[in-house]
Design an enzyme around this catalytic site. Structure first.
Site, PDB file in Angstrom:
ATOM      1  N   ARG A   1      -6.929  -6.621  21.729  1.00  0.00           N
ATOM      2  CA  ARG A   1      -6.072  -7.681  21.221  1.00  0.00           C
ATOM      3  C   ARG A   1      -5.001  -8.120  22.215  1.00  0.00           C
ATOM      4  NH1 ARG A   1      -4.993  -5.792  14.927  1.00  0.00           N
ATOM      5  NH2 ARG A   1      -7.103  -6.201  14.213  1.00  0.00           N
TER       6      ARG A   1
ATOM      7  N   HIS B   1       1.510 -10.581  14.333  1.00  0.00           N
ATOM      8  CA  HIS B   1       0.671 -10.090  13.260  1.00  0.00           C
ATOM      9  C   HIS B   1       1.195  -8.798  12.646  1.00  0.00           C
ATOM     10  CE1 HIS B   1      -2.873  -9.184  11.031  1.00  0.00           C
ATOM     11  NE2 HIS B   1      -3.193  -8.151  11.759  1.00  0.00           N
TER      12      HIS B   1
ATOM     13  N   LEU C   1       0.828  -1.211   0.000  1.00  0.00           N
ATOM     14  CA  LEU C   1       0.000   0.000   0.000  1.00  0.00           C
ATOM     15  C   LEU C   1       0.855   1.249   0.000  1.00  0.00           C
ATOM     16  CD1 LEU C   1      -2.982  -0.718   2.379  1.00  0.00           C
ATOM     17  CD2 LEU C   1      -2.879  -0.777  -0.089  1.00  0.00           C
ATOM     18  N   ALA C   2       1.854   1.304   0.877  1.00  0.00           N
ATOM     19  CA  ALA C   2       2.660   2.516   0.977  1.00  0.00           C
ATOM     20  C   ALA C   2       3.526   2.690  -0.270  1.00  0.00           C
ATOM     21  CB  ALA C   2       3.529   2.459   2.233  1.00  0.00           C
TER      22      ALA C   2
END
Lengths: 650, 262, 253
Positions: free
Chosen positions: A337, A410, A43-44
């Protein structure tokens, strides 16, 4: 090492506007004179390469996959946050900013987070214009869902594949520039090192993964959009190829590495199966809306469940410990989380885990009550695709047998230190997306990673890079392309030597087996819960493993061909150094905050205790040589808008 | 590139040509069947039908003949080009080949197409160009030991209405006795055998082709696919039953010779 | 379980390849197919043999990198499943499994089971985008899009670009891939302005790359791990016909 964060002055709402006005610009006609390298096409990277190409810069973009479309941003499931307030539920830029700072346990830089919240809305507009098929309502307008850590509905999504769709949007923008010739793409090229001249980043060296060719690339600026380092734990939800090499190499060339100990562990992943596993698969957090997490109260029952002598449905209600509901009655199964992950570990450490793996590491996520209450159709409608995926991987039907879940690595909040312009401590070297130490502090909220990657690429770097190019580089020396310098020679020689060395050890063990062993050390001593003894042990074990690596590694084949073992060995070599840095940082940060939990720093009932007096800062590590310890610098974090407070979910 | 050339040389252009020519040919075989089935009625019908076809005004017969030939040529040419291109697209075949979904008829289009084409040549030689030895029409028709007149009056018996084709001068018209000729043809078992195999393959060809052409023209979706597939199958089976009923009826003696012995 | 593998080995693009037999032992039923290959490779490395090169990355069925033809079917026997999500429980102890790379002229083998799929990128670059610069856009809700259209676009956009459709097609046609992308953008109002240009350019780039022609076998749909429907191809057939006709009269968009 000078850490000038360049945070603009003025009220937080005006900082970004003021900054955009005050920084230097490159005249449109002059942009094509500058060369920029973008490493990574997630994405970046893809959004930055496309946007810079649109502006007219000469861009070269590199990725290790066979196509830019495969970067691991593609695997993000849930969604992307934006302060659109389309739901009229009181959302605002300020609220998104506040939630993110609080979610990050007050370890992020306020000004960066505020800017992130400001541009979040532009991202959604941009993506829709590109044809990203976000979920819509019958009226034709965009739909939103809620996500953890927020009391408003601000998450935009495209089925369970939001990351994929956003990446394909950025990839399409990149394709348009590739067709226009403003960007050149180099697939299956892995960046091996950064080249620095006179303290400025001037290029990179890559290895062509098809034929092993080493290439030099010079430019006026280098953008690293190379993702996070979860794979230092071997088993994570990251792609097999994700690695720390680019960021760590930049670090070794002088870029400060900030907060490497900030790692995020996601509570709902499919547990490890056996010893042959190569990767962990995430199950969307949304499952916790209707699933109840439990383990048996007694070790004996847990033992029977592990041995398949008992079916979970045969465990009587009074023999079950719904530990999240018990410990956090107000949030219950929807506890954040970090807290959910730690509780699962506690239960398994207590020998009450139920999975069929070493240590029984797994807990139940049980839908029986919801199925009874809502009917199986309703549950299938909500989570059918997730149940299918679960069955594909485990072979079990979660409608009749409770799902087994366990936390897994993650995301990593730490990364290369950057200033407000996203420039690392090496002028000319920028870090974007998960690769920088980012806007997430010590913990990232769901649906914020996609937001940050695209914010950096579409809406921050296109402005801030001009300041460096027009200022530090200047028109007179624009367009650097010569690579016949002593600096390039030196770096290339080092790389060739390194590869030759890896190929010549001719030991007995594969790179994968070293990686696996490193992962075990990291998970054991620098995983969900850390303490001084364990971290010191890891700091002893990792150098030992590294030593064995350089004596007993086996890499078949040669350098001049597609050689996946050589690729892996190079990455593992860097992980073996980086893992040590991570542990060092974790040892140094004696407080608990966000994803970093130090067992020495907790309340009596096991809640994290921050130490704002000593640790309200970012730890930035400077590399000083292979045989000397890194030096820590700190950037003090000033909270002018959000008051420091204790996170409580009781 | 010229837009017409671009269209025809594109993969989709060829697909459209295949579909449109296929559509015309599958309509033709239906029409041809309807014409042939008149053999079950009095010889007058099929004989006068043949006569009318042969005597269409303005040379339309030749227009139709060349039109059909052109359509066949397009269909065959396109399939040759497609086959060559498709072979080239996979220079190395799989060591182990498997099929997940594609129907048998779709995978045998090439074979069934080639055999049907060969049959078509034989069929034209047999009945149109009339140069298959022993089976020419226009000459006396031989069935076993009996010889029949090649031409008969195109007239229905009085008991069935007595319809008759007349010349402009008021005389009864004479036309070829197609009815007897067809029986003569199918009296040879080897011809019947070839015919049945060819018709079977043709219908197999159609049971993929008829649904496929809707897809090629963008007129099929998952909602209509099942129905169209079923329609194609029924179309194929229906044609097979129709075409094969004639030789079977001849062999079983259901259709009897009514020609005029010479 | 113990298995016999027949694997395509090819040193590089210019060399000839051949099928080679391997034994792999003690594979757990819970392992994924790629983990089974990891185990074999580890055995090969330890004995000093060159491991088998194969493409893989996310290992959760979304990146589209893995590309194995398993027993004649791309991604193996399970429907809607990529090779990385295929688990060994679907095989039996003692099985012989054939593993080959994608086979198509536009996907040349790079090494062993690794192929070069850059022709897919070429197709995308020909028009798989909407011409909009960063920042030059209206509010996201300014263009309402009916849910059905958005869902349809998403159905096409779900394509992971793995190339299984090409590998499965008896003609090595890339129609399903191209159609998925074209249909996504063509059905959205944002994509309307460049519709004809996109359709013509993407199809013609696909043809030039040397893919075969679509003859409606439906194998692509059957092996597609994301269940992309032949309906996408139907739409492309329509859109291309319309675009070509408009080009004939000089009115293509």
């Amino acid at each position: 090492m000078q850490l000038n964060s360049k945070i603009p002055s003025g009220p937080i709402e005006n900082k970004w506007d003021n900054h955009k006005f005050s920084i230097k610009l490159v005249n449109p006609a002059n942009k094509r004179k500058y060369n920029i390298l973008v490493v990574g096409s997630g994405l970046a990277g893809a959004s930055a390469a496309a946007s810079l190409g649109e502006l007219g810069y000469n861009v070269k973009c590199f990725c290790y996959q066979d196509s830019p479309r495969r970067a691991h941003s593609i695997a993000a499931q849930g969604g992307i946050n934006a302060a659109k307030n389309y739901k009229n539920d009181g959302d605002s830029i300020y609220r998104l900013f506040y939630d993110t700072v609080k979610g990050g346990d007050f370890r992020a830089r306020e000004a960066n987070v505020y800017r992130l919240a400001q541009v979040s809305n532009n991202i959604i507009d941009q993506c829709v214009a590109q044809g990203v098929p976000f979920a819509r309502e019958y009226g034709g307008l965009l739909d939103n869902r809620s996500f953890g850590g927020a009391q408003v509905s601000r998450t935009f999504y495209a089925r369970g594949q939001t990351g994929q769709q956003l990446l394909l949007g950025a990839y399409s923008a990149l394709n348009r520039q590739l067709a226009a010739g403003t960007v050149q793409m180099y697939n299956r090229h892995e960046m091996l090192d950064l080249v620095v001249e006179d303290g400025h980043a001037v290029g990179i060296i890559t290895r062509n993964m098809v034929n092993g060719q080493i290439d030099r690339w010079a430019a006026d600026a280098v953008l690293l959009a190379t993702g996070g380092y979860s794979n230092v734990y071997f088993l994570s939800t990251n792609a097999a190829g994700c690695n720390v090499t680019a960021a760590y190499r930049a670090h070794k060339r002088g870029a400060g590495f900030a907060n490497p100990c900030y790692t995020q562990i996601h509570p709902t992943c499919i547990p490890v199966h056996g010893t042959q596993q190569s990767k962990l698969t995430l199950m969307s957090e949304s499952l916790r809306n209707d699933g109840r997490v439990w383990v048996p109260k007694s070790k004996e029952i847990a033992q029977k469940l592990r041995n398949d002598e008992l079916h979970p449905s045969q465990v009587a209600e009074e023999d079950r410990d719904y530990y999240l509901e018990r410990k956090y009655p107000s949030f219950g199964n929807l506890a954040p989380r970090d807290i959910s992950s730690r509780s699962a570990k506690e239960a398994c450490d207590d020998d009450r885990g139920i999975a069929h793996n070493e240590g029984g590491n797994g807990v139940y996520l049980d839908f029986a009550d919801s199925i009874k209450r809502l009917g199986q159709d309703k549950i299938a409608e909500r989570y059918g695709n997730l149940f299918d995926m679960y069955e594909r991987i485990t072979g079990q039907d979660a409608y009749t047998t409770p799902m087994q879940i366990f936390p897994a690595l993650h995301y990593t909040m730490g990364g290369l230190w950057v200033d407000y312009n996203l420039m690392t401590s090496i002028p000319g070297c920028f870090a974007l997306g998960e690769a920088n130490f980012s806007d997430h502090g010590a913990n990232r909220l769901g649906a914020s990673a996609l937001m940050q990657g695209l914010a950096d690429g579409y809406f921050v770097i296109p402005y801030t890079i001009g300041d460096y190019l027009a200022g530090d580089v200047g028109l007179a020396s624009a367009g650097r392309s010569h690579t016949d310098t002593p600096e390039f020679d030196e770096v290339e020689n080092q790389l060739r030597e390194k590869n030759a060395k890896l190929l010549s050890i001719n030991g007995k063990r594969s790179g994968r087996s070293f990686h696996q062993q490193l992962g075990k050390i990291m998970w054991e001593y620098a995983g969900m819960e850390r303490n001084e003894t364990g971290l010191n042990k890891a700091l002893k074990l990792i150098p030992e493993l590294r030593e064995e690596f350089y004596n007993n590694l086996k890499v078949p084949g040669s350098d001049g061909e597609l050689n996946q073992e050589l690729e892996r060995a190079g990455r593992v070599a860097d992980f073996l150094e980086f893992g040590e840095l991570l542990c060092r940082d974790a040892l140094d940060r004696k407080e608990s905050c966000g994803g970093h939990f130090r067992s020495e720093s907790q309340t009596e009932d096991g809640e994290a205790v921050r130490d704002d007096e000593n640790f309200c800062n970012a730890s930035v590590w400077e590399y000083t040589g292979d045989d000397s310890a890194p030096v820590k610098h700190t950037e003090q974090l000033e909270f002018e808008n959000v008051k420091l407070a204790i996170r409580s979910y009781k | 590139m010229n837009p017409i050339v671009a269209l025809i040389s594109s993969s989709l252009g060829k697909k459209y040509l295949m579909a449109i020519s296929g559509l015309l040919l599958s309509l033709f075989v239906l029409g041809h069947l309807v014409g042939n089935l008149q053999i079950f009625a009095d010889p007058y019908f099929i004989n006068s039908y043949a006569y009318k076809l042969h005597n269409l005004p303005y040379g339309l017969l030749w227009v139709i003949r060349f039109g059909l030939l052109a359509v066949v040529a397009v269909h065959v040419w396109t399939s040759i080009v497609l086959t060559l291109e498709n072979r080239k697209a996979r220079p190395q075949s799989y060591d182990k080949d498997a099929t997940a979904e594609a129907s048998l008829s779709s995978r045998t289009m090439r074979v069934s197409g080639i055999i049907v084409l060969l049959f078509l040549i034989f069929h034209l030689a047999h009945y149109t160009v009339k140069n298959v030895p022993g089976h020419e029409y226009g000459k006396a028709i031989q069935i076993k030991d009996v010889t029949y007149e090649a031409k008969v009056p195109l007239k229905l018996p009085e008991s069935k209405g007595g319809a008759v084709l007349k010349t402009p001068t008021g005389e009864d018209k004479y036309g070829y006795d197609v009815h007897t000729m067809m029986i003569a043809g199918f009296s040879h078992l080897w011809i019947t055998g070839i015919y049945l195999v060819a018709v079977f393959l043709l219908c197999n060809h159609l049971s993929h082709g008829v649904s496929s052409m809707f897809q090629s023209l963008g007129m099929r979706n998952s909602g209509s696919r099942k129905s169209l597939d079923l329609f194609a199958r029924i179309y194929g089976i229906g044609l097979f039953l129709g075409y094969s009923s004639i030789p079977v009826a001849v062999l079983l003696g259901i259709i009897k010779v009514q020609g005029i012995p010479a | 379980m113990n298995l016999t593998l027949k694997v395509w080995r090819q040193a590089d693009a210019d060399s000839d390849g051949k099928m080679v037999d391997y034994k792999v032992e003690d594979v757990s039923e819970g392992s994924s197919f790629l983990e089974m290959l990891d185990i074999l490779n580890e055995q090969l490395v330890e004995t000093g043999e060159e491991p088998i090169a194969f493409d893989h990355d996310c290992r959760e069925g979304i990146c589209g990198m893995c590309s194995l033809v398993i027993n004649g079917l791309p991604h193996g026997p399970e429907r809607l499943t990529t090779a990385c999500q295929l688990h060994m429980r679907h095989f039996k102890d003692g099985d012989t499994i054939t593993i080959e790379p994608w086979r198509a002229k536009p996907f040349p083998v790079v090494k062993d089971l690794v192929v070069d799929r850059s022709t897919f990128d070429d197709i995308q670059q020909a028009g798989g985008y909407i011409g909009v610069n960063t920042g030059a856009v209206v509010d996201a809700n300014a263009i309402p899009i009916p849910k059905e259209i958005a869902d349809w676009a998403m159905d096409g956009a779900a394509c992971i670009g793995c190339g299984a459709c090409v590998a499965a097609c008896k003609n090595a046609s890339a129609m399903l891939f191209t159609a998925a992308k074209v249909s996504q953008l063509n059905s959205l109002p944002q994509g309307e302005a460049e519709k004809d240009r996109r359709t013509l350019a993407m199809v013609e780039t696909m043809d030039a790359a040397g893919f075969g022609n679509c003859t409606n076998y439906g194998e692509c749909e059957a092996v597609c791990p994301k269940g992309i429907s032949l309906d996408m191809i139907s739409q492309l057939n329509r859109d291309y016909a319309a675009a070509a006709m408009r080009r004939l009269v000089g009115r293509a968009s």
